[in-house]
Structure formats: C-alpha cells, structure tokens
Design a protein around this motif. Structure first.
Motif, PDB file in Angstrom:
ATOM      1  N   ARG A  78      48.546  33.914  33.613  1.00 22.91           N
ATOM      2  CA  ARG A  78      47.688  33.722  32.317  1.00 22.91           C
ATOM      3  C   ARG A  78      46.746  32.314  32.530  1.00 22.91           C
ATOM      4  N   ASP A  79      47.332  31.207  33.276  1.00 24.64           N
ATOM      5  CA  ASP A  79      46.510  30.173  33.581  1.00 24.64           C
ATOM      6  C   ASP A  79      45.372  30.457  34.517  1.00 24.64           C
ATOM      7  N   PHE A  80      45.627  31.404  35.422  1.00 29.16           N
ATOM      8  CA  PHE A  80      44.898  31.719  36.629  1.00 29.16           C
ATOM      9  C   PHE A  80      43.600  32.260  35.959  1.00 29.16           C
ATOM     10  N   SER A  81      43.793  33.082  35.088  1.00 27.24           N
ATOM     11  CA  SER A  81      42.374  33.679  34.324  1.00 27.24           C
ATOM     12  C   SER A  81      41.717  32.766  33.665  1.00 27.24           C
ATOM     13  N   VAL A  82      42.150  31.782  33.028  1.00 23.72           N
ATOM     14  CA  VAL A  82      41.386  30.743  32.353  1.00 23.72           C
ATOM     15  C   VAL A  82      40.875  29.859  33.444  1.00 23.72           C
ATOM     16  N   ILE A  83      41.427  29.245  34.248  1.00 28.30           N
ATOM     17  CA  ILE A  83      40.919  28.357  35.289  1.00 28.30           C
ATOM     18  C   ILE A  83      39.904  29.178  36.159  1.00 28.30           C
ATOM     19  N   GLU A  84      39.929  30.399  36.391  1.00 24.17           N
ATOM     20  CA  GLU A  84      38.670  30.806  37.277  1.00 24.17           C
ATOM     21  C   GLU A  84      37.457  30.740  36.360  1.00 24.17           C
ATOM     22  N   SER A 122      36.657  25.282  39.175  1.00 23.22           N
ATOM     23  CA  SER A 122      37.780  26.239  39.422  1.00 23.22           C
ATOM     24  C   SER A 122      38.286  26.379  40.902  1.00 23.22           C
ATOM     25  N   LYS A 123      37.254  25.858  41.910  1.00 21.43           N
ATOM     26  CA  LYS A 123      37.565  25.858  43.384  1.00 21.43           C
ATOM     27  C   LYS A 123      38.398  24.762  43.813  1.00 21.43           C
ATOM     28  N   VAL A 124      38.418  23.663  43.013  1.00 15.62           N
ATOM     29  CA  VAL A 124      39.603  22.848  42.958  1.00 15.62           C
ATOM     30  C   VAL A 124      41.017  22.976  42.862  1.00 15.62           C
ATOM     31  N   TYR A 125      41.347  23.843  41.421  1.00 18.16           N
ATOM     32  CA  TYR A 125      42.240  24.177  41.030  1.00 18.16           C
ATOM     33  C   TYR A 125      42.884  25.262  41.353  1.00 18.16           C
ATOM     34  N   LEU A 126      42.001  26.482  41.913  1.00 21.18           N
ATOM     35  CA  LEU A 126      42.569  27.758  41.988  1.00 21.18           C
ATOM     36  C   LEU A 126      43.447  27.817  43.391  1.00 21.18           C
ATOM     37  N   PRO A 127      43.370  27.025  44.452  1.00 20.49           N
ATOM     38  CA  PRO A 127      43.929  27.128  45.510  1.00 20.49           C
ATOM     39  C   PRO A 127      45.399  26.330  45.223  1.00 20.49           C
TER      40      PRO A 127
END
Length: 125
Positions: free
Chosen positions: A25-31, A36-41
């Motif tokens: 769920r968080d992944f879709s929000v952070i995108e 987002s490039k900082v947090y997604l990895p």
C-alpha cells in the motif's frame, strides 16, 4: 487445533502478511511523491526481504495444513483471525494496536539489519 509451535509460526506469518500488505500500500503512495526516487529503492529492498520470509513462513504452514482464512475486524480495537486447519478451524482474537506495533518492529528490525550489513560491507565498523 493449533499446538504452541504452530501458533507461534502462524503468528509470525500473520505479522509478515500484514507487513507485506502495508508495504505494498505504501509503495503506491510513495510512487507519487516528488522524492520517490529516494524512497522507492529502500521500500523495494524491504519488501523483497519481507516477502522472502513471508513465503518461507507460508510454506511451513502449508506443510502443517494451516492457512489464513480471513481477518475480520470486530471494532477499532480488535480483529478475529480465522485459521483453517486439517482438524478444527480456529479463531484467534488480536488487538489491532498490538499487531500494528509488531509489524512496525519487524520492519524497523529488517531495515536496521540492512543498514548494519551495508555499514559492515562499507568498512564502517
């Protein structure tokens, strides 16, 4: 009926299941965040690690013929977890806040483990 070891294993599985769902769920929000490039990895690595543990735990339960049937929210404080077993099905009542806290602890411990490993590999120890 679940013996104490099966119950422990199921509890671990339940926490992993909730952690995976939360991260997805968080992944879709952070995108959608500007950074987002900082947090997604970071989130992606955490999701992969937790998913690996989740599927291992699920396989162990399957060998015991135990599976999660459904989670039913009773009210804002409690949820019933319905478990299908080879014998009698089981319903366990969990405190929602306790589950949330355990999921957070699991995610933090996995992240700390990754940071310690990265520091070790970088020679910071």
């Amino acid at each position: 009926m679940l013996n104490p070891e099966q119950r422990r294993l199921f509890h671990k599985f339940l926490i992993l299941e909730m952690a995976v769902q939360s991260l997805q769920r968080d992944f879709s929000v952070i995108e959608n965040l500007k950074m987002s490039k900082v947090y997604l990895p970071i989130l992606d690595k955490l999701l992969k690690d937790i998913s690996h543990d989740y599927y291992d735990s699920k396989r162990l339960l399957a060998k015991e013929k135990i599976r999660l049937f459904k989670v039913e929210k009773i009210d804002e404080y409690f949820s019933d977890v319905h478990i299908a077993t080879a014998g009698n099905d089981v319903v366990l009542r969990y405190a929602n806040m306790a589950l949330k806290t355990q999921v957070e602890k699991l995610l933090i411990s996995h992240q700390n483990k990754d940071q310690a490993l990265n520091n070790f590999e970088s020679g910071f120890f």
